[in-house]
Design a protein around this motif. Structure first.
Motif, PDB file in Angstrom:
ATOM      1  N   LYS A 311      -4.775  14.358 -12.984  1.00 53.32           N
ATOM      2  CA  LYS A 311      -5.962  13.741 -12.385  1.00 53.32           C
ATOM      3  C   LYS A 311      -6.242  12.380 -13.014  1.00 53.32           C
ATOM      4  O   LYS A 311      -6.570  11.407 -12.324  1.00 53.32           O
ATOM      5  N   GLN A 314      -3.700   9.907 -11.784  1.00 56.68           N
ATOM      6  CA  GLN A 314      -3.970   9.511 -10.403  1.00 56.68           C
ATOM      7  C   GLN A 314      -5.120   8.511 -10.326  1.00 56.68           C
ATOM      8  O   GLN A 314      -5.058   7.533  -9.569  1.00 56.68           O
ATOM      9  N   ARG A 315      -6.155   8.756 -11.092  1.00 53.42           N
ATOM     10  CA  ARG A 315      -7.304   7.834 -11.076  1.00 53.42           C
ATOM     11  C   ARG A 315      -6.883   6.452 -11.575  1.00 53.42           C
ATOM     12  O   ARG A 315      -7.298   5.421 -11.015  1.00 53.42           O
ATOM     13  N   LEU A 317      -3.895   5.200 -11.432  1.00 55.03           N
ATOM     14  CA  LEU A 317      -3.017   4.606 -10.414  1.00 55.03           C
ATOM     15  C   LEU A 317      -3.821   4.069  -9.234  1.00 55.03           C
ATOM     16  O   LEU A 317      -3.558   2.963  -8.733  1.00 55.03           O
ATOM     17  N   ILE A 318      -4.818   4.844  -8.790  1.00 49.50           N
ATOM     18  CA  ILE A 318      -5.671   4.395  -7.675  1.00 49.50           C
ATOM     19  C   ILE A 318      -6.416   3.121  -8.039  1.00 49.50           C
ATOM     20  O   ILE A 318      -6.489   2.168  -7.253  1.00 49.50           O
ATOM     21  N   ALA A 319      -6.985   3.093  -9.264  1.00 46.24           N
ATOM     22  CA  ALA A 319      -7.721   1.907  -9.690  1.00 46.24           C
ATOM     23  C   ALA A 319      -6.808   0.699  -9.780  1.00 46.24           C
ATOM     24  O   ALA A 319      -7.172  -0.423  -9.357  1.00 46.24           O
ATOM     25  N   THR A 321      -3.930   0.219  -8.139  1.00 49.15           N
ATOM     26  CA  THR A 321      -3.509  -0.169  -6.781  1.00 49.15           C
ATOM     27  C   THR A 321      -4.621  -0.904  -6.047  1.00 49.15           C
ATOM     28  O   THR A 321      -4.389  -1.929  -5.378  1.00 49.15           O
ATOM     29  N   ASP A 322      -5.832  -0.385  -6.160  1.00 52.62           N
ATOM     30  CA  ASP A 322      -6.978  -1.011  -5.487  1.00 52.62           C
ATOM     31  C   ASP A 322      -7.208  -2.422  -6.014  1.00 52.62           C
ATOM     32  O   ASP A 322      -7.517  -3.343  -5.246  1.00 52.62           O
TER      33      ASP A 322
END
Length: 367
Positions: A311, A314-315, A317-319, A321-322
């Protein structure tokens, strides 16, 4: 039901333990029983210790029960948090604070029970100490009265000596006038002449003074003896009033001090017994081999740890990428002429409004 209670005492996960073998359940029920009976022993020992302090059964039982609950909760927490990971050093390190506390508790709890076990010997030591304190107390109090009594006795001796001196003088005068009458001294004329009469008068006057002195000094002696009797009565009363304090010299600290005067070896073995009792839950958990429950618990913790790590990854990676997407979008917008014109128009409007507002404020200030 009893097994469930002891498993609860062990701090193990009851639901997970039910999926394990009966042997594994019995092992943790045994550990829980050790935790429970250690708390019971702590309750009994602390209740007796507190009873010697408060001398009140209900208060001792109440605070002893609180102490037993404290030890139970502490043992249950430490046993539950010692994880079997095939690393005895790490497990022992986790248990070190509880072992140190167990030594302290064993010392505190073993002392009251030692005092109960060796009560007769302690009473004998206390009796000797009380006798010594009684004699020392009498001597100390006597220091307040002995100088006064000695001074009064000296006054009595001085008064009696004064009478003796006067008696000697009177007897000397008696011998003088008798010798004068017999002609063996003085004028050496036999008979009762003028000189005899003069010496007889001196003797009679001295005898009268002696009688008066005896009467006066006897009254003084009686008065002084009355003062001495009063001081003796006061001394006896003070000794009597202070004796209950000495008789009550059998509190907890006095008994511990008396216990220290007894041979140390029996007390040491009792201390070792309570140390073994206090550390038994920790020792039981440390000596227990890694079993099915520990493997399943480690697996559940590993699953949870892996899920949490995923988790978090993933967080991140999302941050990341965004952030990259936003950066690219703003880079593309730099070349848009329509957006540039719109921003310029809005900036011009804002500057006009600011200029108008400043002009109005200055105009109002000049009026």
């Amino acid at each position: 039901m009893i097994q469930d209670f002891f498993i609860l005492c062990s701090g193990a996960d009851a639901d997970l333990l039910k999926t394990c073998s009966k042997g594994e359940q019995n092992k943790y029920a045994g550990i829980g029983a050790t935790v429970f009976f250690t708390a019971v022993m702590a309750f009994i020992a602390s209740s007796y210790a507190l009873f010697t302090v408060f001398d009140n059964l209900y208060a001792a039982v109440f605070f002893g029960f609180i102490w037993g609950l404290l030890i139970f909760n502490l043992d249950r927490f430490i046993v539950a948090t010692i994880k079997k990971r095939n690393n005895i050093g790490q497990e022992f390190l986790q248990a070190t604070p509880r072992i140190i506390l167990a030594v302290i508790i064993a010392i505190v709890i073993s002392k009251p029970l030692e005092m109960k076990i060796f009560e007769k010997e302690i009473n004998q030591v206390l009796l000797e100490q009380k006798n010594g304190l009684t004699l020392a107390n009498k001597d100390q109090l006597a220091l307040q009265y002995t100088p006064k009594v000695e001074q009064l006795n000296q006054d009595i001796a001085a008064l009696k000596n004064e009478v003796l001196i006067k008696e000697a003088e009177t007897n000397a005068l008696y011998d003088i006038y008798i010798n004068e009458a017999e002609g063996t001294a003085g004028t050496k004329l036999l008979g009762k002449g003028p000189v005899y009469a003069e010496k007889r008068d001196k003797h009679d006057a001295a005898l009268a003074e002696l009688q008066a002195l005896k009467t006066t000094n006897a009254e003084k002696v009686l008065a002084i003896e009355s003062q001495i009797a009063t001081l003796d009565t006061e001394y006896a009363e003070v000794v009597k009033n202070s004796q209950p304090v000495i008789d009550g010299f059998d509190g907890l600290m006095a008994r511990i001090t008396a216990l220290d005067e007894l041979p140390w070896l029996p007390s040491f073995f009792i201390f070792l017994l309570f140390l073994a009792i206090e550390t038994s839950p920790i020792i039981a958990k440390l000596l227990a081999p890694k079993g099915e429950y520990d493997i399943k618990l480690e697996e559940e913790e590993s699953v949870l740890s892996t899920w949490v790590e995923q988790k978090l990854a993933q967080r991140k990676l999302i941050a990341s990428t965004d952030s990259e997407i936003n950066q690219k979008i703003y880079e593309d917008l730099k070349g848009e002429e329509e957006l540039y014109g719109y921003k310029k128009k809005k900036a011009e409007e804002l500057l006009r409004l600011q200029a108008d507002s400043f002009h109005n404020i200055q105009t109002k200030g000049l009026k």
